[in-house]
Write a protein that holds these residues in place. Sequence first.
Motif, PDB file in Angstrom:
ATOM      1  N   GLY A   1       0.771  -1.229   0.000  1.00 19.80           N
ATOM      2  CA  GLY A   1       0.000   0.000   0.000  1.00 19.80           C
ATOM      3  C   GLY A   1       0.803   1.281   0.000  1.00 19.80           C
ATOM      4  O   GLY A   1       0.241   2.380   0.086  1.00 19.80           O
ATOM      5  N   TYR A   2       2.128   1.193  -0.100  1.00 19.03           N
ATOM      6  CA  TYR A   2       2.960   2.403  -0.149  1.00 19.03           C
ATOM      7  C   TYR A   2       2.946   2.973  -1.570  1.00 19.03           C
ATOM      8  O   TYR A   2       2.958   2.222  -2.555  1.00 19.03           O
ATOM      9  CB  TYR A   2       4.397   2.083   0.284  1.00 19.03           C
ATOM     10  N   ARG A   3       2.920   4.276  -1.664  1.00 20.77           N
ATOM     11  CA  ARG A   3       2.786   4.927  -2.969  1.00 20.77           C
ATOM     12  C   ARG A   3       3.870   5.964  -3.258  1.00 20.77           C
ATOM     13  O   ARG A   3       4.172   6.224  -4.399  1.00 20.77           O
ATOM     14  CB  ARG A   3       1.398   5.586  -3.085  1.00 20.77           C
ATOM     15  N   ARG A   4       4.422   6.591  -2.260  1.00 23.95           N
ATOM     16  CA  ARG A   4       5.479   7.584  -2.487  1.00 23.95           C
ATOM     17  C   ARG A   4       6.766   7.018  -1.885  1.00 23.95           C
ATOM     18  O   ARG A   4       7.061   7.204  -0.704  1.00 23.95           O
ATOM     19  CB  ARG A   4       5.086   8.928  -1.875  1.00 23.95           C
ATOM     20  N   ILE A   5       7.484   6.302  -2.741  1.00 29.70           N
ATOM     21  CA  ILE A   5       8.608   5.474  -2.294  1.00 29.70           C
ATOM     22  C   ILE A   5       9.917   6.081  -2.794  1.00 29.70           C
ATOM     23  O   ILE A   5      10.103   6.280  -3.995  1.00 29.70           O
ATOM     24  CB  ILE A   5       8.467   4.034  -2.838  1.00 29.70           C
ATOM     25  N   ALA A   6      10.833   6.358  -1.878  1.00 27.13           N
ATOM     26  CA  ALA A   6      12.151   6.897  -2.239  1.00 27.13           C
ATOM     27  C   ALA A   6      13.177   5.772  -2.290  1.00 27.13           C
ATOM     28  O   ALA A   6      13.035   4.737  -1.618  1.00 27.13           O
ATOM     29  CB  ALA A   6      12.595   7.951  -1.239  1.00 27.13           C
ATOM     30  N   PHE A   7      14.200   5.988  -3.094  1.00 25.65           N
ATOM     31  CA  PHE A   7      15.340   5.074  -3.150  1.00 25.65           C
ATOM     32  C   PHE A   7      16.547   5.808  -2.595  1.00 25.65           C
ATOM     33  O   PHE A   7      16.932   6.867  -3.103  1.00 25.65           O
ATOM     34  CB  PHE A   7      15.605   4.638  -4.592  1.00 25.65           C
TER      35      PHE A   7
ATOM     36  N   ALA B   1       5.209  14.077   1.827  1.00 21.75           N
ATOM     37  CA  ALA B   1       4.203  13.010   1.782  1.00 21.75           C
ATOM     38  C   ALA B   1       4.834  11.628   1.596  1.00 21.75           C
ATOM     39  O   ALA B   1       4.117  10.636   1.440  1.00 21.75           O
ATOM     40  CB  ALA B   1       3.215  13.284   0.656  1.00 21.75           C
ATOM     41  N   LEU B   2       6.151  11.570   1.626  1.00 24.43           N
ATOM     42  CA  LEU B   2       6.865  10.295   1.484  1.00 24.43           C
ATOM     43  C   LEU B   2       6.312   9.272   2.466  1.00 24.43           C
ATOM     44  O   LEU B   2       6.097   9.580   3.639  1.00 24.43           O
ATOM     45  CB  LEU B   2       8.352  10.541   1.765  1.00 24.43           C
ATOM     46  N   ASP B   3       6.089   8.035   1.981  1.00 26.38           N
ATOM     47  CA  ASP B   3       5.558   7.026   2.909  1.00 26.38           C
ATOM     48  C   ASP B   3       6.373   5.736   2.934  1.00 26.38           C
ATOM     49  O   ASP B   3       6.022   4.803   3.651  1.00 26.38           O
ATOM     50  CB  ASP B   3       4.090   6.722   2.617  1.00 26.38           C
ATOM     51  N   ALA B   4       7.476   5.664   2.168  1.00 26.77           N
ATOM     52  CA  ALA B   4       8.327   4.471   2.231  1.00 26.77           C
ATOM     53  C   ALA B   4       9.695   4.784   1.649  1.00 26.77           C
ATOM     54  O   ALA B   4       9.833   5.674   0.799  1.00 26.77           O
ATOM     55  CB  ALA B   4       7.694   3.304   1.474  1.00 26.77           C
ATOM     56  N   VAL B   5      10.701   4.041   2.090  1.00 26.87           N
ATOM     57  CA  VAL B   5      12.044   4.146   1.531  1.00 26.87           C
ATOM     58  C   VAL B   5      12.589   2.750   1.266  1.00 26.87           C
ATOM     59  O   VAL B   5      12.437   1.847   2.083  1.00 26.87           O
ATOM     60  CB  VAL B   5      13.021   4.920   2.448  1.00 26.87           C
ATOM     61  N   PHE B   6      13.196   2.599   0.107  1.00 22.18           N
ATOM     62  CA  PHE B   6      13.924   1.389  -0.253  1.00 22.18           C
ATOM     63  C   PHE B   6      15.395   1.771  -0.207  1.00 22.18           C
ATOM     64  O   PHE B   6      15.861   2.573  -1.006  1.00 22.18           O
ATOM     65  CB  PHE B   6      13.498   0.917  -1.635  1.00 22.18           C
ATOM     66  N   CYS B   7      16.122   1.225   0.754  1.00 18.58           N
ATOM     67  CA  CYS B   7      17.529   1.570   0.947  1.00 18.58           C
ATOM     68  C   CYS B   7      18.423   0.588   0.203  1.00 18.58           C
ATOM     69  O   CYS B   7      18.193  -0.624   0.238  1.00 18.58           O
ATOM     70  CB  CYS B   7      17.880   1.582   2.425  1.00 18.58           C
ATOM     71  N   ASN B   8      19.464   1.117  -0.411  1.00 21.48           N
ATOM     72  CA  ASN B   8      20.386   0.331  -1.209  1.00 21.48           C
ATOM     73  C   ASN B   8      21.145  -0.695  -0.382  1.00 21.48           C
ATOM     74  O   ASN B   8      21.663  -1.659  -0.919  1.00 21.48           O
ATOM     75  CB  ASN B   8      21.365   1.268  -1.919  1.00 21.48           C
ATOM     76  N   ASN B   9      21.223  -0.491   0.934  1.00 23.66           N
ATOM     77  CA  ASN B   9      21.815  -1.497   1.814  1.00 23.66           C
ATOM     78  C   ASN B   9      21.199  -1.394   3.202  1.00 23.66           C
ATOM     79  O   ASN B   9      20.511  -0.424   3.532  1.00 23.66           O
ATOM     80  CB  ASN B   9      23.350  -1.374   1.863  1.00 23.66           C
ATOM     81  N   ASP B  10      21.438  -2.404   4.013  1.00 23.27           N
ATOM     82  CA  ASP B  10      20.790  -2.508   5.312  1.00 23.27           C
ATOM     83  C   ASP B  10      21.266  -1.461   6.308  1.00 23.27           C
ATOM     84  O   ASP B  10      20.511  -1.033   7.182  1.00 23.27           O
ATOM     85  CB  ASP B  10      21.035  -3.903   5.898  1.00 23.27           C
ATOM     86  N   ILE B  11      22.520  -1.041   6.208  1.00 25.44           N
ATOM     87  CA  ILE B  11      23.051  -0.076   7.169  1.00 25.44           C
ATOM     88  C   ILE B  11      22.355   1.272   6.998  1.00 25.44           C
ATOM     89  O   ILE B  11      22.037   1.954   7.980  1.00 25.44           O
ATOM     90  CB  ILE B  11      24.579   0.034   7.020  1.00 25.44           C
ATOM     91  N   LEU B  12      22.090   1.661   5.749  1.00 27.10           N
ATOM     92  CA  LEU B  12      21.318   2.882   5.519  1.00 27.10           C
ATOM     93  C   LEU B  12      19.904   2.728   6.083  1.00 27.10           C
ATOM     94  O   LEU B  12      19.348   3.671   6.661  1.00 27.10           O
ATOM     95  CB  LEU B  12      21.250   3.201   4.026  1.00 27.10           C
TER      96      LEU B  12
END
Length: 354
Positions: free
Chosen positions: A172-178, A254-265
């Motif tokens: 259900g996340y829609r505004r997802i940052a990388f 309005a960001l509601d999720a982040v996908f991080c390039n690695n676990d430490i971030l």
Amino acid sequence: MADVAAYAGVGTITVSRVLREPHRVSETLRRIVHDAIRELNYIPDLSARALASTRTDVIGALVPSLTQVVFADVLRGIYDGVDGTELQIQVGNTRYDPLEEERLVGLFLRQKPSAMIVSGVNQTANARRMLEQAGCPVVQIMDLSPDPIDRIIGFSHEDAGRRMTEHLIAQGYRRIAFLSGWMNSRSAGRRSGYRQALAAAGLDRPNLVHSISDTSLPHLADKISPATGRPMLEFATPALGRELFRQAIAADPALDAVFCNNDILALGVLFECLQRGIRVPEDMGIAGFNDLDFMEAAEPSLSSMRTYRYRVGHSAVAAIRDQLAGRPAGPRILDVGTDVMPRRSTDRRNALPG
């Protein structure tokens, strides 16, 4: 060697000293000779590579970092793979620098290794040419390519990035940052998969990509070397994760999720959310990459894309041992796969009422 000397305008004894006793030669001469070596693709004794007896019992392994747990796991698999044999491992740290990798490839091949293990697929043209002509097994790891130098063992970063983003969308996340540290080729693959998933869902928002090399982060410029354009510090820290998240949420409140390039971030993003009183996963979903041990132990537990680093390293040595023994060494391209590990940090469907 005579060709190198003529090309560089020095004597053969100077070339010999640069290769064997570089401390006896000035920095200027060393640079001139190494430039000539690179231009001529020179590897001493390459013509003798057919003599099996000239090979050492060493496997050269080039990795981009000695501080990241990811590559420590790869090296653990490599070292365990040679247990009980006469083979030994010689490790080189390329520091994510293709030219440093090229230099180390030449250095290692001059020592006549039994085999070479190199990380990724973005070798320079000279490095690739040297490895193609090395006369020993060569295994590229931690990536996939339809055109490996010899063999490749790894997984698709693009596919992994796409599937993790699809998981966030399904929750259900829609505004997802990388969020990324240094954007190397493997990171770029994950970013490409992320963008593919967003575009397929009609959610493509390229302004939500933030990295240490992003020009939209001018206050991080002092962390980039002006000489090489590469980070001058370890680029995967919780503090950097917090900083990148601050930038991302400032760019899109309005960001509601982040996908991080690695676990430490991802861990750093969790810390920042806790400080700000942002609820995870109700208000913010957090996903990482690699699935290090602390992801499951965090509170809330953090979702991640599991990669099989130990298996990659161990499989690379197994293929090399088979090749050296004249046995079938398995497929030329081996995909060990990845798995989405969903945990509390992205479990929005169960966290929200109704």
